[in-house]
Write a protein that holds these residues in place. Sequence first.
Motif, PDB file in Angstrom:
ATOM      1  N   LEU A 186       0.828  -1.205   0.000  1.00  0.00           N
ATOM      2  CA  LEU A 186       0.000   0.000   0.000  1.00  0.00           C
ATOM      3  C   LEU A 186       0.866   1.260   0.000  1.00  0.00           C
ATOM      4  O   LEU A 186       0.598   2.215  -0.747  1.00  0.00           O
ATOM      5  CB  LEU A 186      -0.928  -0.001   1.208  1.00  0.00           C
ATOM      6  CG  LEU A 186      -1.996  -1.101   1.248  1.00  0.00           C
ATOM      7  CD1 LEU A 186      -2.737  -1.068   2.583  1.00  0.00           C
ATOM      8  CD2 LEU A 186      -2.983  -0.970   0.087  1.00  0.00           C
ATOM      9  N   SER A 187       1.910   1.274   0.809  1.00  0.00           N
ATOM     10  CA  SER A 187       2.799   2.433   0.861  1.00  0.00           C
ATOM     11  C   SER A 187       3.495   2.653  -0.476  1.00  0.00           C
ATOM     12  O   SER A 187       3.655   3.798  -0.927  1.00  0.00           O
ATOM     13  CB  SER A 187       3.845   2.263   1.968  1.00  0.00           C
ATOM     14  OG  SER A 187       3.233   2.180   3.235  1.00  0.00           O
ATOM     15  N   HIS A 188       3.906   1.568  -1.112  1.00  0.00           N
ATOM     16  CA  HIS A 188       4.595   1.670  -2.401  1.00  0.00           C
ATOM     17  C   HIS A 188       3.716   2.374  -3.433  1.00  0.00           C
ATOM     18  O   HIS A 188       4.201   3.171  -4.243  1.00  0.00           O
ATOM     19  CB  HIS A 188       4.976   0.268  -2.895  1.00  0.00           C
ATOM     20  CG  HIS A 188       5.605   0.249  -4.246  1.00  0.00           C
ATOM     21  ND1 HIS A 188       6.911   0.643  -4.460  1.00  0.00           N
ATOM     22  CD2 HIS A 188       5.115  -0.106  -5.465  1.00  0.00           C
ATOM     23  CE1 HIS A 188       7.197   0.519  -5.745  1.00  0.00           C
ATOM     24  NE2 HIS A 188       6.130   0.077  -6.372  1.00  0.00           N
ATOM     25  N   HIS A 189       2.431   2.073  -3.405  1.00  0.00           N
ATOM     26  CA  HIS A 189       1.497   2.675  -4.358  1.00  0.00           C
ATOM     27  C   HIS A 189       0.825   3.938  -3.807  1.00  0.00           C
ATOM     28  O   HIS A 189      -0.121   4.443  -4.422  1.00  0.00           O
ATOM     29  CB  HIS A 189       0.439   1.653  -4.761  1.00  0.00           C
ATOM     30  CG  HIS A 189       0.970   0.545  -5.628  1.00  0.00           C
ATOM     31  ND1 HIS A 189       1.353   0.745  -6.933  1.00  0.00           N
ATOM     32  CD2 HIS A 189       1.196  -0.774  -5.365  1.00  0.00           C
ATOM     33  CE1 HIS A 189       1.784  -0.399  -7.450  1.00  0.00           C
ATOM     34  NE2 HIS A 189       1.695  -1.330  -6.518  1.00  0.00           N
ATOM     35  N   ARG A 190       1.300   4.412  -2.666  1.00  0.00           N
ATOM     36  CA  ARG A 190       0.782   5.639  -2.038  1.00  0.00           C
ATOM     37  C   ARG A 190      -0.726   5.548  -1.785  1.00  0.00           C
ATOM     38  O   ARG A 190      -1.478   6.512  -2.013  1.00  0.00           O
ATOM     39  CB  ARG A 190       1.117   6.864  -2.891  1.00  0.00           C
ATOM     40  CG  ARG A 190       2.621   7.118  -2.994  1.00  0.00           C
ATOM     41  CD  ARG A 190       2.919   8.352  -3.844  1.00  0.00           C
ATOM     42  NE  ARG A 190       4.323   8.726  -3.750  1.00  0.00           N
ATOM     43  CZ  ARG A 190       5.297   8.169  -4.497  1.00  0.00           C
ATOM     44  NH1 ARG A 190       4.999   7.225  -5.371  1.00  0.00           N
ATOM     45  NH2 ARG A 190       6.551   8.555  -4.361  1.00  0.00           N
ATOM     46  N   VAL A 191      -1.166   4.401  -1.343  1.00  0.00           N
ATOM     47  CA  VAL A 191      -2.564   4.192  -0.978  1.00  0.00           C
ATOM     48  C   VAL A 191      -2.705   4.420   0.523  1.00  0.00           C
ATOM     49  O   VAL A 191      -2.076   3.714   1.313  1.00  0.00           O
ATOM     50  CB  VAL A 191      -3.028   2.763  -1.339  1.00  0.00           C
ATOM     51  CG1 VAL A 191      -4.464   2.523  -0.869  1.00  0.00           C
ATOM     52  CG2 VAL A 191      -2.913   2.535  -2.852  1.00  0.00           C
TER      53      VAL A 191
END
Length: 234
Positions: A186-191
């Motif tokens: 989630l952090s990688h995709h800025r979610v």
Amino acid sequence: MSGFSPAFERLGAARAAVVLQQQETLAEFLPREDWSADLTARTYASGGVAVRVSLLGSYAARERTWLWGWANPQFGDAHPAVAPTLGIRAIGERLGIPEFTTPEVDLSWYEGPAGHGGELIAMAAGGVLGGAGYIGAGYDGGSAYLHVDDPQVPAARWDPVPLPRLLANAASLFPHEPRLTLAGLLSHHRVPYRQTDTLTEAALPGGGTARASFDGLGRFVDWHAELTPAVLGG
């Protein structure tokens, strides 16, 4: 060493789903046909497609050991294909990850779901470097692992549909903490998300919400996404 260090397991858990998703994107871009590599020129070619690579290390099947490129006397840390990977060793020193700083890692103990323990070191190393994925290039007696650092390879895009499969596959390889694996993706995709011990709630891009539930032991149980666009003005 009779197992991976806790620090390595934690880093692997945090990056595993990100790496697995990017591997699928790389596989769609790069045909797996007859291949050739020129490490001095940092190129790998397969099926008419050439990409820029660097050398992570190699796994020796008979000895069941991983040898970092910087520790291989044929290369060393000044080699053009090795120099771009030295950040892995620096992070290993900073975070206390012996797998990233030991020149040759004994993996004779590994009997997990990956083909061998070297695959997991390549995964974790690729997760540290980011980029476009890694390639296992087999040779007589083992496999060399190359990191793909080439902007022509597309980056994996956010997609909530395969997330349960990605999370389950990642947790089978790095079972340390599935909540951390999901948080890493989630952090990688800025979610945006928020977590409790048993629930992760994410605000999906474009509207909608998703909930991942975990049991009392931290194992992934269920993922439910409502892909309804946000109501404007409500």
